[in-house]
Design a protein around this motif. Structure first.
Motif, PDB file in Angstrom:
ATOM      1  N   GLU A 299       0.790  -1.127   0.067  1.00 20.11           N
ATOM      2  CA  GLU A 299       0.099   0.213  -0.126  1.00 20.11           C
ATOM      3  C   GLU A 299       1.076   1.387   0.027  1.00 20.11           C
ATOM      4  O   GLU A 299       0.503   2.632  -0.216  1.00 20.11           O
ATOM      5  CB  GLU A 299      -0.884   0.248   1.379  1.00 20.11           C
ATOM      6  CG  GLU A 299      -0.349   0.053   2.663  1.00 20.11           C
ATOM      7  CD  GLU A 299      -0.336  -1.429   2.949  1.00 20.11           C
ATOM      8  OE1 GLU A 299      -0.685  -1.652   4.266  1.00 20.11           O
ATOM      9  OE2 GLU A 299      -0.027  -2.460   2.360  1.00 20.11           O
ATOM     10  N   LEU A 300       2.061   1.057   0.325  1.00 22.88           N
ATOM     11  CA  LEU A 300       2.839   2.319   0.293  1.00 22.88           C
ATOM     12  C   LEU A 300       4.006   2.639  -0.731  1.00 22.88           C
ATOM     13  O   LEU A 300       4.973   3.430  -0.845  1.00 22.88           O
ATOM     14  CB  LEU A 300       3.959   2.274   1.672  1.00 22.88           C
ATOM     15  CG  LEU A 300       2.811   2.345   3.042  1.00 22.88           C
ATOM     16  CD1 LEU A 300       3.577   2.136   4.162  1.00 22.88           C
ATOM     17  CD2 LEU A 300       1.981   3.598   3.041  1.00 22.88           C
ATOM     18  N   ALA A 301       3.597   1.792  -1.827  1.00 22.38           N
ATOM     19  CA  ALA A 301       4.533   1.721  -3.035  1.00 22.38           C
ATOM     20  C   ALA A 301       4.848   3.142  -3.529  1.00 22.38           C
ATOM     21  O   ALA A 301       5.999   3.424  -3.960  1.00 22.38           O
ATOM     22  CB  ALA A 301       4.091   1.032  -3.956  1.00 22.38           C
ATOM     23  N   TYR A 302       4.014   3.997  -3.497  1.00 23.54           N
ATOM     24  CA  TYR A 302       4.287   5.651  -4.194  1.00 23.54           C
ATOM     25  C   TYR A 302       4.332   6.592  -3.190  1.00 23.54           C
ATOM     26  O   TYR A 302       3.984   7.807  -3.349  1.00 23.54           O
ATOM     27  CB  TYR A 302       2.857   5.810  -5.097  1.00 23.54           C
ATOM     28  CG  TYR A 302       3.079   4.736  -6.253  1.00 23.54           C
ATOM     29  CD1 TYR A 302       3.885   4.834  -7.203  1.00 23.54           C
ATOM     30  CD2 TYR A 302       2.256   3.729  -6.360  1.00 23.54           C
ATOM     31  CE1 TYR A 302       3.965   3.901  -8.298  1.00 23.54           C
ATOM     32  CE2 TYR A 302       2.008   2.871  -7.351  1.00 23.54           C
ATOM     33  CZ  TYR A 302       2.946   2.811  -8.236  1.00 23.54           C
ATOM     34  OH  TYR A 302       3.021   1.780  -9.469  1.00 23.54           O
ATOM     35  N   ASP A 303       4.629   6.228  -1.879  1.00 22.40           N
ATOM     36  CA  ASP A 303       4.623   7.054  -0.756  1.00 22.40           C
ATOM     37  C   ASP A 303       5.711   8.113  -0.957  1.00 22.40           C
ATOM     38  O   ASP A 303       7.184   7.689  -1.449  1.00 22.40           O
ATOM     39  CB  ASP A 303       4.800   6.334   0.567  1.00 22.40           C
ATOM     40  CG  ASP A 303       4.723   7.331   1.800  1.00 22.40           C
ATOM     41  OD1 ASP A 303       5.536   8.251   1.986  1.00 22.40           O
ATOM     42  OD2 ASP A 303       3.570   6.980   2.465  1.00 22.40           O
ATOM     43  N   PRO A 304       5.839   9.417  -0.634  1.00 24.35           N
ATOM     44  CA  PRO A 304       6.751  10.440  -1.079  1.00 24.35           C
ATOM     45  C   PRO A 304       7.939  10.489  -0.253  1.00 24.35           C
ATOM     46  O   PRO A 304       9.091  10.929  -0.340  1.00 24.35           O
ATOM     47  CB  PRO A 304       6.041  11.687  -0.896  1.00 24.35           C
ATOM     48  CG  PRO A 304       4.891  11.270  -0.059  1.00 24.35           C
ATOM     49  CD  PRO A 304       4.396   9.873  -0.542  1.00 24.35           C
ATOM     50  N   ARG A 305       7.861   9.649   0.879  1.00 21.12           N
ATOM     51  CA  ARG A 305       8.775   9.352   1.903  1.00 21.12           C
ATOM     52  C   ARG A 305      10.178   8.720   1.445  1.00 21.12           C
ATOM     53  O   ARG A 305      11.158   8.512   1.603  1.00 21.12           O
ATOM     54  CB  ARG A 305       8.520   8.873   3.202  1.00 21.12           C
ATOM     55  CG  ARG A 305       7.625   9.401   4.001  1.00 21.12           C
ATOM     56  CD  ARG A 305       7.085   8.873   5.254  1.00 21.12           C
ATOM     57  NE  ARG A 305       6.024   7.715   4.753  1.00 21.12           N
ATOM     58  CZ  ARG A 305       5.334   6.914   5.576  1.00 21.12           C
ATOM     59  NH1 ARG A 305       5.752   6.850   6.869  1.00 21.12           N
ATOM     60  NH2 ARG A 305       4.512   6.276   5.051  1.00 21.12           N
ATOM     61  N   TRP A 306       9.824   7.724   0.332  1.00 20.77           N
ATOM     62  CA  TRP A 306      11.036   6.934  -0.299  1.00 20.77           C
ATOM     63  C   TRP A 306      11.749   7.749  -1.299  1.00 20.77           C
ATOM     64  O   TRP A 306      12.091   7.475  -2.492  1.00 20.77           O
ATOM     65  CB  TRP A 306      10.281   5.514  -0.999  1.00 20.77           C
ATOM     66  CG  TRP A 306       9.148   5.183  -0.376  1.00 20.77           C
ATOM     67  CD1 TRP A 306       7.953   4.424  -1.075  1.00 20.77           C
ATOM     68  CD2 TRP A 306       9.037   4.529   0.979  1.00 20.77           C
ATOM     69  NE1 TRP A 306       7.644   3.754   0.053  1.00 20.77           N
ATOM     70  CE2 TRP A 306       7.930   3.990   1.533  1.00 20.77           C
ATOM     71  CE3 TRP A 306       9.891   5.029   2.136  1.00 20.77           C
ATOM     72  CZ2 TRP A 306       7.580   3.541   2.605  1.00 20.77           C
ATOM     73  CZ3 TRP A 306       9.641   4.742   3.369  1.00 20.77           C
ATOM     74  CH2 TRP A 306       8.183   4.036   3.588  1.00 20.77           C
ATOM     75  N   GLU A 307      12.435   8.673  -0.832  1.00 26.12           N
ATOM     76  CA  GLU A 307      13.460   9.682  -1.538  1.00 26.12           C
ATOM     77  C   GLU A 307      14.638   8.932  -2.027  1.00 26.12           C
ATOM     78  O   GLU A 307      15.305   9.337  -2.872  1.00 26.12           O
ATOM     79  CB  GLU A 307      13.554  10.833  -0.576  1.00 26.12           C
ATOM     80  CG  GLU A 307      14.392  12.096  -1.425  1.00 26.12           C
ATOM     81  CD  GLU A 307      14.483  13.224  -0.654  1.00 26.12           C
ATOM     82  OE1 GLU A 307      15.411  13.980  -0.653  1.00 26.12           O
ATOM     83  OE2 GLU A 307      13.983  13.295   0.319  1.00 26.12           O
ATOM     84  N   TYR A 308      15.165   7.921  -1.247  1.00 24.87           N
ATOM     85  CA  TYR A 308      16.431   7.390  -1.527  1.00 24.87           C
ATOM     86  C   TYR A 308      16.144   5.850  -2.095  1.00 24.87           C
ATOM     87  O   TYR A 308      17.208   5.290  -2.245  1.00 24.87           O
ATOM     88  CB  TYR A 308      17.022   7.163  -0.235  1.00 24.87           C
ATOM     89  CG  TYR A 308      17.552   8.441   0.445  1.00 24.87           C
ATOM     90  CD1 TYR A 308      18.693   9.291   0.022  1.00 24.87           C
ATOM     91  CD2 TYR A 308      16.600   9.099   1.084  1.00 24.87           C
ATOM     92  CE1 TYR A 308      19.005  10.443   0.621  1.00 24.87           C
ATOM     93  CE2 TYR A 308      16.911  10.177   1.858  1.00 24.87           C
ATOM     94  CZ  TYR A 308      17.966  10.827   1.461  1.00 24.87           C
ATOM     95  OH  TYR A 308      18.325  12.194   2.013  1.00 24.87           O
TER      96      TYR A 308
END
Length: 678
Positions: A299-308
């Motif tokens: 569910e979090l595949a496109y979360d903006p937190r994954w900057e790295y």
């Protein structure tokens, strides 16, 4: 607990209810009250027809009414008075809604006592049936003021049946202080349920706070019981989140009672439902759950937190790393406790590489095994910094082996690196590794892989010194070798025996159970220290009381395990706090020789007789240990022989350690070329 906290309540309509049932205690609690082993309680139940009858529990684990137990113990002369803190704890443990629910109620009352003492006294003057109704609006106002609207406690139900607990908590606050009272009660609950909680040790929490540096606003997104946030000095705002409503509520109370900082705590999964989204803080401290597969990968595949980079399903720790970075202001610092595999798993190498390239990951510190749970694994600390957009990333990553570093060495290395970008290279301990050297196919950041090894065994000169010390120690051991044993005279009458329990009741010695807790900063003698014959190696955990310190002539006895050990405290080990699993005996030297006492306590037959066996451990009931009644002059004759045996044993133990050091050093030196075979 969560259902009770959120239960509806009519705030201004006093409710009537039957009187609260008396607190119940188990056989283990009775043993603690009387300062004896559980076997003694079982004996009392068999031998004394007037021992209180069970009022609950099961046939194999009955519970008893606390007032009846107190009355019986006093009548038998086995208890002068139950301490107030013990009475309050028994109310917590016996609460029908569970200990956590009781802790929330008690903590809420303590918060009112701390924040609004006058209003508490006014409400406390009312009868029990009215106090709950009078306290309700005051408590609601205090909780909103300290924890904000929509706080983690929701609405704490205050029914008349809870009033005795609230009054008892306030009485304990008058004795200890509101904060110390809650810390004591929470500590007892955590000690009683060690498998239910994953705790961060206080010493490690202090190290993490020191690495984060001065911070006014701090977040812990996996707060547990709030230990990491509690260790931050000078913070003005503390943000805590945990997926467990119970832990979020306990943390909120703990932090609010601990100081004036603004406290905001939320009960939700931080990765799936970030309660502080958009909140930027000076520092983030986090001990995340390890090796979680169900962390929200789909569910979090496109979360903006994954900057790295988007973490793999098996890289939950790298999801927590990026969550913490997302909450830092520019230049803010995050310190996370990480499993060692997170530094080397291939599934995380691309994220690790990007953290290095962009200057977000600044240090990886390997901790010694046992620094934090799981205690068998040497965990790592990752120190991260939210990079400024225009700033050049550092050219190197600081790597530290905390197991090899001395006291303060980790903090000193980080301070030097943080201010200058470099740190003194100490073989096997610290090194700043160029980032370009780390960006290979594996991006393995494990400190041991990149730290230059120290000279084998300290080098040829040091090995020669070890050899010389070993020769001297072996010579001393030869001189201390006991003479051939002389047989006892046949037909000689054996002296009458007494027990440690009888000597304690007669005032010939004092008996203290080690806890490893207390006020101050004294070192702690652990079970391992006593078994190994070494100095204190433990750190003191915070507690409400001044601890008992070892003094020359005291005798320390481990109570768990099969070995017969009793150690007389010398000048070198005086001034330490006895740790858990130890009993300290302090003999009156006008009646008992310490070496006579320790020597007879080491007898194998006596230890077996005084031991009880559980499924996984053997526990020694020190009060049942026996020794002969003898005049002091005869005691000293035995004591001198026992002391000589102890000195011989110490010499053998030291020789063993030196021999192992010399052998391993020579193996290492021959294999790495620093020592020749000639």
């Amino acid at each position: 607990m969560s259902e009770e906290i959120g239960a509806p309540h009519a705030p201004h309509t006093p409710q009537t209810s039957p009187p609260a049932a008396p607190a119940e205690v188990t056989a283990a609690d009775v043993a603690r009250l009387a300062g004896v082993g559980r076997a003694a309680v079982s004996n009392w139940r068999r031998r004394h027809a007037d021992f209180p009858k069970p009022v609950g529990g099961t046939e194999t684990s009955p519970s008893f009414a606390l007032p009846e137990v107190e009355q019986w113990l006093r009548a038998q002369g086995k208890l002068a008075e139950v301490p107030l803190r013990e009475r309050v704890w028994q109310r917590i443990a016996a609460h029908p809604g569970g200990a956590v629910s009781a802790l929330v109620k008690a903590g809420s009352a303590l918060l009112v006592v701390r924040e609004r003492p006058t209003e508490w006294l006014k409400a406390a003057a009312a009868p029990d049936e009215h106090l709950a109704g009078l306290l309700r609006p005051v408590l609601d106002e205090v909780l909103r003021a300290r924890l904000g609207p929509g706080h983690a406690l929701h609405e704490v139900p205050l029914r008349p049946s809870a009033v005795p607990l609230l009054r008892a908590a306030a009485e304990l606050a008058a004795e200890l202080g509101a904060h110390e009272a809650f810390e004591f009660l929470l500590g007892r609950h955590l000690d009683a349920n060690p498998r239910q909680y994953t705790l961060t040790p206080d010493g490690l929490a202090s190290l993490m706070a020191a690495l984060a540096g001065p911070a006014r606003t701090v977040l812990d997104p996996a707060c547990g019981t709030g230990t990491l946030l509690r260790g931050v000095p000078g913070a003005t705002a503390l943000y805590a989140q945990d997926s467990s409503p119970e832990l979020a509520a306990l943390t909120a109370l703990r932090l609010a009672l601990g100081g004036p900082a603004t406290v905001r705590a939320a009960a939700a999964d931080s990765l799936r439902s970030d309660a502080f989204a958009g909140q930027a803080v000076d520092a983030v401290l986090c001990h995340p759950p390890f090796n979680e597969r169900n962390w929200g990968h789909e569910e979090l595949a496109y979360d903006p937190r994954w900057e790295y980079g988007f973490p793999a399903r098996t890289e939950s720790e790298l999801a927590w790393v990026q969550h913490c970075l997302a909450h830092l202001r520019e230049g803010g610092t995050a310190v996370l406790l990480m499993p060692p595999a997170a530094a080397s798993r291939r599934s995380g190498r691309r994220i690790r590489a990007d953290l290095l390239r962009r200057g977000a990951l600044r240090a990886v510190i390997a901790l010694p095994a046992g620094a934090a749970p799981p205690y068998g694994i040497p965990l790592h600390l990752w120190v991260l910094r939210a990079p400024a957009p225009q700033a050049a990333p550092p050219a190197g990553l600081l790597l530290v082996d905390g197991a090899a570093a001395g006291d303060g060495a980790v903090e000193a290395a980080w301070a030097a690196y943080d201010s200058t970008g470099t740190a003194e290279e100490v073989p096997g301990v610290t090194r700043v590794v160029p980032v370009i050297e780390l960006l290979d196919d594996d991006v393995d950041l494990t400190p041991a892989r990149h730290l230059p090894p120290p000279a084998a065994g300290g080098g040829p000169a040091e090995l020669a010194a070890v050899r010389e010390h070993l020769a001297e120690t072996l010579d001393r051991a030869a001189r201390l070798t006991p003479p051939p044993p002389a047989p006892a005279a046949g037909g000689a009458a054996r002296p009458p025996l007494t027990t440690i329990g009888e000597l304690a009741r007669a005032g010939a010695l004092e008996l203290h159970t080690g806890t490893g807790t207390g006020t101050g900063s004294a070192p702690v003698l652990t079970e391992q220290d006593v078994y190994a014959g070494t100095g204190p190696s433990g750190a003191l955990a915070a507690g409400p009381d001044a601890p008992v310190l070892t003094a020359p002539g005291d005798v320390l006895v481990p109570v768990v395990g099969l070995a017969s050990v009793a150690r007389v405290v010398s000048e070198d080990t005086a001034g330490a706090v006895p740790g858990r699993g130890l009993v300290l005996l302090r003999p009156d030297t006008a009646a008992l020789d310490p070496w006579f006492l320790a020597g007879f306590l080491r007898g194998t037959a006596g230890t077996r007789r005084a031991s009880s066996h559980a499924s996984t451990a053997t526990r020694l009931d020190v009060r049942r240990l026996r020794l002969p009644r003898q005049p002091l002059a005869e005691q000293r004759g035995y004591g001198a022989r026992f002391r000589a045996l102890a000195e011989f044993e110490d010499a053998l133990r030291l020789a063993g350690r030196l021999g192992e050091q010399l052998v391993q050093g020579l193996y290492d030196g021959l294999s790495d070329g620093t020592v020749t075979p000639d």
